[in-house]
Design an enzyme around this catalytic site. Structure first.
Site, PDB file in Angstrom:
ATOM      1  N   LEU A  96       0.830  -1.204   0.000  1.00 34.74           N
ATOM      2  CA  LEU A  96       0.000   0.000   0.000  1.00 34.74           C
ATOM      3  C   LEU A  96       0.863   1.253   0.000  1.00 34.74           C
ATOM      4  O   LEU A  96       2.043   1.208   0.376  1.00 34.74           O
ATOM      5  CB  LEU A  96      -0.924  -0.030   1.216  1.00 34.74           C
ATOM      6  CG  LEU A  96      -1.869  -1.252   1.264  1.00 34.74           C
ATOM      7  CD1 LEU A  96      -2.509  -1.401   2.630  1.00 34.74           C
ATOM      8  CD2 LEU A  96      -2.932  -1.138   0.172  1.00 34.74           C
ATOM      9  N   PRO A  97       0.291   2.406  -0.407  1.00 32.00           N
ATOM     10  CA  PRO A  97       1.106   3.620  -0.580  1.00 32.00           C
ATOM     11  C   PRO A  97       1.774   4.154   0.683  1.00 32.00           C
ATOM     12  O   PRO A  97       2.850   4.732   0.616  1.00 32.00           O
ATOM     13  CB  PRO A  97       0.102   4.635  -1.133  1.00 32.00           C
ATOM     14  CG  PRO A  97      -0.971   3.819  -1.753  1.00 32.00           C
ATOM     15  CD  PRO A  97      -1.079   2.594  -0.917  1.00 32.00           C
ATOM     16  N   THR A 157       5.793   0.695   2.937  1.00 31.12           N
ATOM     17  CA  THR A 157       6.669   1.537   3.759  1.00 31.12           C
ATOM     18  C   THR A 157       5.787   2.244   4.770  1.00 31.12           C
ATOM     19  O   THR A 157       5.033   3.145   4.434  1.00 31.12           O
ATOM     20  CB  THR A 157       7.419   2.564   2.893  1.00 31.12           C
ATOM     21  OG1 THR A 157       8.197   1.863   1.922  1.00 31.12           O
ATOM     22  CG2 THR A 157       8.343   3.414   3.754  1.00 31.12           C
ATOM     23  N   LYS A 187      14.076   0.423   6.072  1.00 33.51           N
ATOM     24  CA  LYS A 187      13.574   0.823   4.750  1.00 33.51           C
ATOM     25  C   LYS A 187      13.628   2.336   4.578  1.00 33.51           C
ATOM     26  O   LYS A 187      14.041   2.854   3.528  1.00 33.51           O
ATOM     27  CB  LYS A 187      12.137   0.321   4.588  1.00 33.51           C
ATOM     28  CG  LYS A 187      11.405   0.892   3.363  1.00 33.51           C
ATOM     29  CD  LYS A 187      12.098   0.534   2.059  1.00 33.51           C
ATOM     30  CE  LYS A 187      11.549   1.307   0.868  1.00 33.51           C
ATOM     31  NZ  LYS A 187      10.137   1.061   0.610  1.00 33.51           N
ATOM     32  N   LYS A 226       6.326  11.601   1.499  1.00 34.00           N
ATOM     33  CA  LYS A 226       5.774  10.814   2.608  1.00 34.00           C
ATOM     34  C   LYS A 226       6.884  10.101   3.366  1.00 34.00           C
ATOM     35  O   LYS A 226       6.975  10.150   4.596  1.00 34.00           O
ATOM     36  CB  LYS A 226       4.751   9.824   2.060  1.00 34.00           C
ATOM     37  CG  LYS A 226       4.099   8.933   3.102  1.00 34.00           C
ATOM     38  CD  LYS A 226       4.774   7.568   3.220  1.00 34.00           C
ATOM     39  CE  LYS A 226       4.625   6.764   1.949  1.00 34.00           C
ATOM     40  NZ  LYS A 226       5.279   5.428   2.052  1.00 34.00           N
TER      41      LYS A 226
END
Length: 750
Positions: free
Chosen positions: A72-73, A103, A178, A246
């Site tokens: 997912l975003p 992430t 990450k 983000k």
């Protein structure tokens, strides 16, 4: 030995976008029974054609699976998909494993792991890295956090998706790793553009520059993978600027929670936000290089670069229409007088973040006006906004009663400002000054007040008188007339007000010899916020303090602008001189409407509902939105090096402007501290408001308007300082110096 299809766990793959689609495809190729779900069904067509089944809902797919994998975003989408009555973690059966390859945020990972445990569900975070082409090849790097036993059980799945699989320990560690790899990626993307540009501007063939980089210590995955995209001018659309911003927000947040700030992370965040503001959230991550190309005027295209040819595409401006509509509903079309810059120049702001804002026509400005000084950390500082949102959502905004937060914030201020014994709150600097003057009169039983020429103490009648230096002849022998700021101010409001000159001992002595026994207070900004930060000298200020003490007059130091900005204890910390009464506002809440006045306990004790007490009140006084912002802001200022950063950056900006002025042959002087410095085109620092009158303010005005045209926002009047905030640390100072040089050249050509 290859396992049969029937022995492989049933997988539900949720989120089949750029990364999820090839990951799901690889699982299908490896023989896993895969159901897929996405909000856009069309994304699944290729997967269904190769054997996947479509889950009609998130809950249906999760309930039928042995393993649910999500891609997912970002955290918002992860939270929405995982939690709630129809979320994945509620729909799956006990014994299921949920693997999130998104992430995400560290706190969210920990929260989801705990919630999954309550339902006897295993939760693994498994963020992936490397590009879409690596996802298609099954060559991702995967960082798995969570149970080692669960990781070992599902390692065959991870080995289908990636070639470098790491078990990193506790939940949250995967997100951290990450994000730090993405930090290096994004910093590298910006840096590779600068390296290529250096070579191109030197006339070196770009292919040679690239090969040299790959053959040196400067090589990186970015150099290997991204440079062809830059050369081709498609800027790699596989990862959007919105996702970059983000992730940079998340990694900076991790550092902040660990008690420090990221220098390169902050710079990268600022650059990517600027790129997103210019090119849109869906543009590819290498548009951060395009930002550099357009600033320099050279596209990085082999062999040696291609000059940028500006294309004049007519664009309909929104400002005129907004101005016309606003004029129908508000005088001059603005909510307060000082926002009106003329029908064609009045600025309508669309959004603001850090040290920048974007106007209604999409133009982004680096801001040194900062709302006349309240923004000390940066627009929309997450630390402050988070505290305010929590207050609103969990405890409310207004009750009309006392709260523990009232005392907490006063104690925070007292810890920073030893001049404060007791305090009361207000909603604006004007209200704070009104309360302080009324308190001074209540304590002394006197009526007269004195104001220092050039100081500004708010918008109420007695304080709205000023020395008219604009119409004054500096070569004459008479003093400037004292006039009202404008209409609607009765002459009788002037009758109890005296004026003195800053740093003029004779003016000071005359005031007390003629008015000493009738003066309730002398109000002063030691660093004059509406006169280019012209400041009181130490001897003169000490003399004022001594005369106030000797005559029983309250020294009212107005720190609405300087408080919590020029030092943790304000101007009084810098001078070592304390007031009887002090006013605060602006930087106290990083943009939220909060103010206060306070001082000696015996003086403040005249305020109250007792017989003869000074009346102070207001429905919105100490509202919890304002106090929660003040609490968070003051905590940051007290416990971090934010103000040291402000001073350092302010000094660097002042130095580079000095170089610009010197190179242009402009006599100049800086006044005030780095956090709110004034610029005066004159050979010596002005000592009072009348000295400002003889500076070259017209050249400054032309210089300021040219800066505004070029994307640097400031007040075009040299009486307003340059305000610095913590977020300015991420500013490209080379760009600012270049822009200021061009602005000065254009101003002098007028």
């Amino acid at each position: 030995m290859q396992t049969t299809l029937s022995t492989k766990p049933r997988v539900c793959f949720v989120g089949i976008g750029n990364m999820g689609n090839p990951m799901a495809a690889n699982l299908i190729k490896a023989g896993y029974p895969v159901a897929v779900f996405d909000l856009v069904r069309g994304k699944a067509d290729n997967l269904i054609a190769h054997g996947a089944t479509w889950a009609s809902s998130l809950a249906e797919g999760a309930a039928a699976a042995d393993v649910v994998i999500a891609s997912l975003p970002g955290p918002d989408q992860v939270r929405a998909a995982m939690l709630g009555k129809t979320g994945i973690l509620s729909a799956v059966c006990p014994g299921t494993t949920v693997i999130d390859t998104s992430t995400s945020a560290v706190d969210l990972v920990i929260e989801l792991t705990k919630f999954a445990g309550t339902r006897n569900v295993d939760f693994l975070e498994a963020p992936v890295t490397n590009a879409v082409d690596f996802a298609a090849l099954g060559r991702l790097s995967i960082f798995v956090g969570g149970s080692k036993a669960c990781f070992d059980k599902h390692k065959p799945i991870f080995e289908v998706l990636g070639e470098k699989i790491f078990h990193v320990g506790a939940p949250g560690n995967g997100a951290t790793i990450k994000l730090l790899t993405n930090l290096l990626w994004f910093v590298g993307a910006a840096a590779i553009g600068e390296g290529l540009m250096l070579g191109a501007k030197a006339g070196i063939p770009l292919e040679t520059v690239w090969e040299a980089i790959k053959s040196s210590a400067g090589n990186s995955w970015v150099a290997e993978h991204d440079v062809p995209s830059i050369f081709a001018g498609h800027y790699d659309p596989s990862f959007s600027l919105a996702l970059c911003c983000k992730d940079l927000g998340l990694v900076n947040e991790i550092a902040a929670k660990q008690g420090y700030s990221l220098t390169m992370g902050g710079v990268a965040k600022s650059l990517f936000q600027e790129a997103m503001a210019r090119y849109g959230k869906d543009a590819g991550e290498l548009h951060v290089v395009r930002l550099l190309e357009e600033r320099v005027g050279l596209f990085l295209r082999p062999p040696k670069g291609v000059p940028v040819t500006p294309i004049d595409v007519p664009k309909e401006r929104r400002q005129p229409a907004l101005m016309m509509e606003a004029r129908e509903h508000m005088p001059q079309g603005v909510a307060e007088n000082y926002r009106y810059w003329g029908d064609d120049k009045t600025v309508f702001v669309e959004s603001a973040k850090g040290c920048r804002f974007t106007d209604c026509d999409g133009k982004t400005f680096v801001d040194f006006r900062l709302g006349y000084g309240p923004i000390i950390l940066g627009y929309r500082d997450e630390r402050v906004d988070r505290a305010v949102v929590e207050q609103i959502m969990q405890r409310g905004t207004l009750s009309g009663f006392a709260t523990a937060l009232d005392t907490t914030v006063v104690k925070q201020i007292k810890a920073l400002c030893p001049n404060i014994g007791k305090m009361r709150f207000a909603n604006s600097g004007t209200e704070a000054v009104m309360g302080a003057v009324r308190t001074a009169r209540g304590f002394t039983k006197r009526d007269r007040i004195a104001i220092v020429e050039g100081c500004f103490h708010g918008l109420y009648d007695e304080m709205m008188w000023k020395a008219d230096v604009e119409s004054w002849n500096p070569k004459g022998s008479t003093a400037p007339d004292v006039i009202p700021f404008g209409g609607g101010i009765p002459q009788r409001a002037r009758e109890l007000v005296d004026f003195i000159q800053l740093n003029n001992f004779e003016s000071l002595e005359n005031l007390f010899s003629s008015r000493g026994d009738t003066l309730a207070c002398v109000a002063i900004e030691p660093i004059i916020g509406n006169c280019g930060s012209i400041s009181a000298s130490q001897p003169w200020f000490q003399k004022l303090r001594d005369l106030c003490t000797q005559n029983g007059t309250m020294l009212l130091i107005d720190e609405v602008k300087s408080g919590f900005r020029v030092a943790k204890g304000g101007a009084q910390q810098l001078y070592g001189i304390h007031a009887d009464l002090t006013t605060y506002a602006k930087a106290m809440g990083n943009g939220y409407p909060v103010a206060a006045f306070g001082g000696r306990s015996d003086v403040m004790d005249v305020v109250g509902s007792h017989q003869g007490g000074v009346v102070h009140g207001g429905t919105y006084t100490a509202n919890l939105v304002a106090l929660s912002a003040a609490h968070a802001t003051l905590k940051i200022l007290a416990e971090t090096d934010a103000l040291q950063t402000v001073d350092r950056v302010g000094g660097e900006i002042r130095d580079l402007l000095g170089r610009v002025f010197t190179a242009a042959g402009i006599e100049h002087a800086f006044a005030g501290p780095p956090a709110m410095f004034g610029i005066h085109f004159t050979p010596t620092v002005p000592t009072n408001y009348r000295d400002w009158r003889v500076t070259n303010s017209e050249l400054y005005r032309q210089f300021a308007w040219k800066l505004i045209d070029m994307g640097v926002m400031l007040e075009p009047d040299s009486r307003e300082p340059w305000f610095i905030c913590e977020a300015h640390q991420h500013l490209d100072l080379g760009w600012l110096e270049d822009t200021a040089t061009k602005a000065m050249k254009a101003a002098r050509a007028i």
